[in-house]
Design a protein around this motif. Sequence first.
Motif, mmCIF file in Angstrom:
data_model
loop_
_atom_site.group_PDB
_atom_site.id
_atom_site.type_symbol
_atom_site.label_atom_id
_atom_site.label_comp_id
_atom_site.label_asym_id
_atom_site.label_seq_id
_atom_site.Cartn_x
_atom_site.Cartn_y
_atom_site.Cartn_z
ATOM 1 N N LEU A 80 0.822 -1.210 0.000
ATOM 2 C CA LEU A 80 0.000 0.000 0.000
ATOM 3 C C LEU A 80 0.860 1.265 0.000
ATOM 4 O O LEU A 80 0.544 2.248 -0.681
ATOM 5 N N LEU A 81 1.949 1.237 0.745
ATOM 6 C CA LEU A 81 2.823 2.408 0.823
ATOM 7 C C LEU A 81 3.585 2.638 -0.479
ATOM 8 O O LEU A 81 3.903 3.789 -0.816
ATOM 9 N N THR A 82 3.866 1.573 -1.196
ATOM 10 C CA THR A 82 4.682 1.705 -2.404
ATOM 11 C C THR A 82 3.852 1.783 -3.689
ATOM 12 O O THR A 82 4.253 2.446 -4.655
ATOM 13 N N MET A 83 2.697 1.116 -3.715
ATOM 14 C CA MET A 83 1.920 1.032 -4.951
ATOM 15 C C MET A 83 0.586 1.774 -4.884
ATOM 16 O O MET A 83 -0.150 1.818 -5.867
ATOM 17 N N LYS A 84 0.250 2.320 -3.728
ATOM 18 C CA LYS A 84 -1.005 3.042 -3.525
ATOM 19 C C LYS A 84 -2.201 2.139 -3.861
ATOM 20 O O LYS A 84 -2.241 0.990 -3.463
ATOM 21 N N PHE A 85 -3.167 2.645 -4.615
ATOM 22 C CA PHE A 85 -4.394 1.876 -4.845
ATOM 23 C C PHE A 85 -4.172 0.675 -5.761
ATOM 24 O O PHE A 85 -4.952 -0.279 -5.727
ATOM 25 N N LEU A 86 -3.140 0.731 -6.567
ATOM 26 C CA LEU A 86 -2.807 -0.421 -7.403
ATOM 27 C C LEU A 86 -2.451 -1.635 -6.544
ATOM 28 O O LEU A 86 -2.533 -2.778 -7.001
ATOM 29 N N ALA A 87 -2.072 -1.358 -5.290
ATOM 30 C CA ALA A 87 -1.707 -2.456 -4.387
ATOM 31 C C ALA A 87 -2.898 -3.350 -4.052
ATOM 32 O O ALA A 87 -2.723 -4.534 -3.747
ATOM 33 N N ILE A 88 -4.118 -2.818 -4.103
ATOM 34 C CA ILE A 88 -5.278 -3.590 -3.649
ATOM 35 C C ILE A 88 -5.482 -4.871 -4.464
ATOM 36 O O ILE A 88 -5.614 -5.964 -3.886
ATOM 37 N N PRO A 89 -5.501 -4.811 -5.809
ATOM 38 C CA PRO A 89 -5.610 -6.083 -6.554
ATOM 39 C C PRO A 89 -4.442 -7.022 -6.280
ATOM 40 O O PRO A 89 -4.634 -8.245 -6.218
ATOM 41 N N VAL A 90 -3.243 -6.457 -6.097
ATOM 42 C CA VAL A 90 -2.071 -7.281 -5.806
ATOM 43 C C VAL A 90 -2.232 -7.959 -4.449
ATOM 44 O O VAL A 90 -1.894 -9.138 -4.281
ATOM 45 N N ILE A 91 -2.769 -7.234 -3.464
ATOM 46 C CA ILE A 91 -2.979 -7.800 -2.131
ATOM 47 C C ILE A 91 -4.006 -8.931 -2.168
ATOM 48 O O ILE A 91 -3.842 -9.954 -1.493
ATOM 49 N N ILE A 92 -5.062 -8.770 -2.960
ATOM 50 C CA ILE A 92 -6.063 -9.838 -3.088
ATOM 51 C C ILE A 92 -5.421 -11.089 -3.673
ATOM 52 O O ILE A 92 -5.653 -12.216 -3.190
ATOM 53 N N LEU A 93 -4.587 -10.912 -4.711
ATOM 54 C CA LEU A 93 -3.866 -12.044 -5.289
ATOM 55 C C LEU A 93 -2.917 -12.657 -4.263
ATOM 56 O O LEU A 93 -2.824 -13.886 -4.142
ATOM 57 N N PHE A 94 -2.225 -11.802 -3.518
ATOM 58 C CA PHE A 94 -1.315 -12.224 -2.457
ATOM 59 C C PHE A 94 -2.069 -13.042 -1.410
ATOM 60 O O PHE A 94 -1.590 -14.073 -0.925
#
Length: 242
Positions: free
Chosen positions: A215-229
Amino acid sequence: MKKHVPNFITLLNVLSGCIASVFAVLNQLEFAALFVFLGIFCDFFDGLAARLLNVKSALGVQLDSLADMITSGLVPGIVMFQLLTMAQKGGWNLDFFGVHTEVGLVPLLGFLITMASAYRLANFNVDENQVNSFLGLPTPANALLILSLPLILIYQNNDILNSIILNEWFLLALTLLSSYLLNSRIELFALKFENYSFKDNAVKYLFLIGSLVLLLTMKFLAIPVIILFYILASLLSKKPSP
């Protein structure tokens, strides 16, 4: 009196979902996302309050699912409808009581997410096995996934990302994937802590720390990545059957 505290917090989730629905219909997707986040925040704390106060009830379980249906079921469907409308030009020219409107057929497929969410929540209420883990993607996580898309468009404004997100085929594929994940048999861990030992909760702690970094590095783009994670971490941490 204390038995009403968790239900009041759940009703705040209902209110947040109603307000988010209004903003989503008005295509104010940034504000819709804000109130969905507030609703999910309430959704987390109503269960926590019930456990701390030892006032868990069957009514609370049903009320929680009804609240989730609005905040994490209806709103994502409306948002996907709006995104598909933005991606596609043209539609039906309709008149309702003298009011002219244009409705696209394809954007209505966005409500498959709402239908899949309703089925998942009903199934969850009658499934007694989903206590320490989930089968399928929880509706709040799915809502975050869908609501992240307009936030990426608004705040990250990258031509490549914009062209992907506003691609009709991408949105349709995501709608189908979202509907599948909601009702899949994939076992996912729940972020509930019976104790705070790192040894017993290593996967959960690593997931939370990794999510914060993303979240700190990718902002809102992090959310889909976190779901995959989240899905990958759940699959990798699953203990093999004896």
